[in-house]
Write a protein that holds these residues in place. Structure first.
Motif, short mmCIF file in Angstrom:
data_model
loop_
_atom_site.label_atom_id
_atom_site.label_comp_id
_atom_site.label_asym_id
_atom_site.label_seq_id
_atom_site.Cartn_x
_atom_site.Cartn_y
_atom_site.Cartn_z
N PHE A 174 0.82 -1.21 -0.05
CA PHE A 174 0.05 0.16 -0.14
C PHE A 174 0.95 1.17 -0.03
O PHE A 174 0.50 2.21 -0.49
CB PHE A 174 -0.85 0.04 1.31
CG PHE A 174 -2.33 -0.74 0.94
CD1 PHE A 174 -2.22 -1.83 0.05
CD2 PHE A 174 -3.36 -0.51 1.59
CE1 PHE A 174 -3.53 -2.67 -0.22
CE2 PHE A 174 -4.70 -1.01 1.26
CZ PHE A 174 -4.66 -2.05 0.51
N ALA A 175 2.08 1.22 0.79
CA ALA A 175 2.73 2.47 0.69
C ALA A 175 3.47 2.62 -0.49
O ALA A 175 3.72 3.78 -0.95
CB ALA A 175 3.92 2.21 1.89
N GLY A 176 3.88 1.47 -1.27
CA GLY A 176 4.80 1.62 -2.39
C GLY A 176 3.67 1.97 -3.55
O GLY A 176 4.12 2.80 -4.47
N VAL A 177 2.42 1.71 -3.62
CA VAL A 177 1.45 1.96 -4.68
C VAL A 177 0.95 3.17 -4.46
O VAL A 177 0.61 4.03 -5.36
CB VAL A 177 0.57 0.67 -4.81
CG1 VAL A 177 -0.44 0.91 -6.00
CG2 VAL A 177 1.43 -0.70 -5.35
N PHE A 178 0.27 3.30 -3.34
CA PHE A 178 -0.67 4.46 -2.97
C PHE A 178 -0.09 5.42 -2.05
O PHE A 178 -0.92 6.34 -1.68
CB PHE A 178 -2.09 3.86 -2.75
CG PHE A 178 -2.46 3.02 -3.38
CD1 PHE A 178 -3.04 3.28 -4.51
CD2 PHE A 178 -2.69 1.62 -2.96
CE1 PHE A 178 -3.66 2.56 -5.77
CE2 PHE A 178 -3.36 0.67 -3.74
CZ PHE A 178 -3.96 1.17 -5.11
N GLY A 179 1.25 5.44 -1.75
CA GLY A 179 1.75 6.42 -0.73
C GLY A 179 1.16 6.34 0.69
O GLY A 179 1.08 7.29 1.50
N TYR A 180 0.66 4.98 1.13
CA TYR A 180 0.05 4.83 2.35
C TYR A 180 0.82 5.10 3.64
O TYR A 180 2.04 4.82 3.51
CB TYR A 180 -0.53 3.35 2.63
CG TYR A 180 -0.87 2.95 3.96
CD1 TYR A 180 -1.86 3.41 4.63
CD2 TYR A 180 0.06 2.08 4.82
CE1 TYR A 180 -2.42 2.81 5.87
CE2 TYR A 180 -0.30 1.66 6.02
CZ TYR A 180 -1.44 2.15 6.66
OH TYR A 180 -1.67 1.69 7.68
#
Length: 279
Positions: free
Chosen positions: A233-239
């Motif tokens: 999620f952090a890598g894809v959507f900047g979570y």
């Protein structure tokens, strides 16, 4: 790894489609002898993108911590602007791409002796635009991620786009550009929203933005960053598990504006109405 792969697949495919259309048109019109000019344009554009990317990376490595945060914020905002522009430009231009390019080629060859330079310049500008867009995006992603996953994903995306471009040129690939760019465009807007929120966070760390920094919620116990799903999620959507109010407002505000424009009914142009599938 997934985000750089998909973005570079799209960026590379845009460049490959342009080069493939030009190459196939030259072959169909008996002008195959001018293909070296096409490859010169591609080589010059790729060289420019690599030099700009390497230069920016070397310059940023010399910055102190605070200046690195400033640089990260600026590059992130540039990447958001470039990605947003790319999505909406390609949404409008995809359907008339072949007609526009072949018309420009005919105009170039009508100029007599200058058509070689016109052809090189046309390919160079088209590919350089995609390359420079990729540079700003990759710099922003590399600064917000660690390890070899992001570079590897970007390389795989480029290789897949080259293979797809070759298949397109040989006539074995039929691609519905309208659906492809619509789906990837939606994904890119979600990625750009995460980059925008990350840029706001970098602006705060650089001392440029200190408003609305209270933590809005904390999901660290539910979805920490060190879990596989949290990392994705952090890598894809900047979570971020504990975002500030300004980050959440930036993320949701960006999506509210861009998705409203993205899903707005688009009136087909006379050129785009002629073909949804590029052969």
């Amino acid at each position: 790894m997934l985000v750089p792969f998909l973005i570079m697949l799209r960026e590379g495919l845009e460049a490959a489609l342009i080069v493939g259309i030009i190459a196939s048109y030259l072959r169909q019109t008996g002008r195959g002898a001018w293909m070296p000019a096409v490859w010169i344009g591609v080589f010059l554009a790729a060289t420019l993108a690599l030099l700009v990317g390497a230069g920016l990376q070397l310059v940023s490595a010399e910055f102190p911590q605070r200046e690195q945060e400033m640089f990260e914020a600026v590059i992130g905002l540039l990447a958001v602007g470039v990605l947003t522009w790319m999505v909406f430009w390609m949404r409008r231009a995809a359907q008339g791409l072949r007609t526009d390019l072949t018309g420009a080629l005919d105009s170039a060859f009508a100029r007599g002796q200058s058509h070689t330079y016109a052809l090189i310049g046309m390919v160079f500008l088209a590919v350089a635009r995609e390359g420079l867009e990729s540079v700003f995006f990759l710099l922003a992603i590399f600064q917000q991620s660690h390890g070899s996953g992001a570079p590897l994903g970007a390389l795989l995306g480029v290789l897949c786009s080259v293979a797809a471009g070759w298949a397109f040129y040989r006539g074995s690939l039929r691609l519905n550009l309208k659906h492809f760019f619509r789906l990837t465009g939606l994904f890119i807007l979600l990625v750009a929203a995460g980059l925008f929120a990350g840029s706001v966070r970098a602006m705060h760390e650089a001392g440029w933005w200190n408003q609305a920094q209270q933590v809005l919620f904390d999901l660290s116990d539910w979805l920490p960053l060190d879990t596989p799903l949290g990392s994705v999620f952090a890598g894809v959507f900047g979570y971020q598990p504990a975002p500030s109010l300004s980050e959440v407002v930036a993320y949701l505000g960006y999506l509210a504006v861009t998705l409203a424009l993205f899903f707005r009914t688009q009136r087909p142009s006379p050129l785009s109405a002629r073909a949804d599938v590029v052969r």
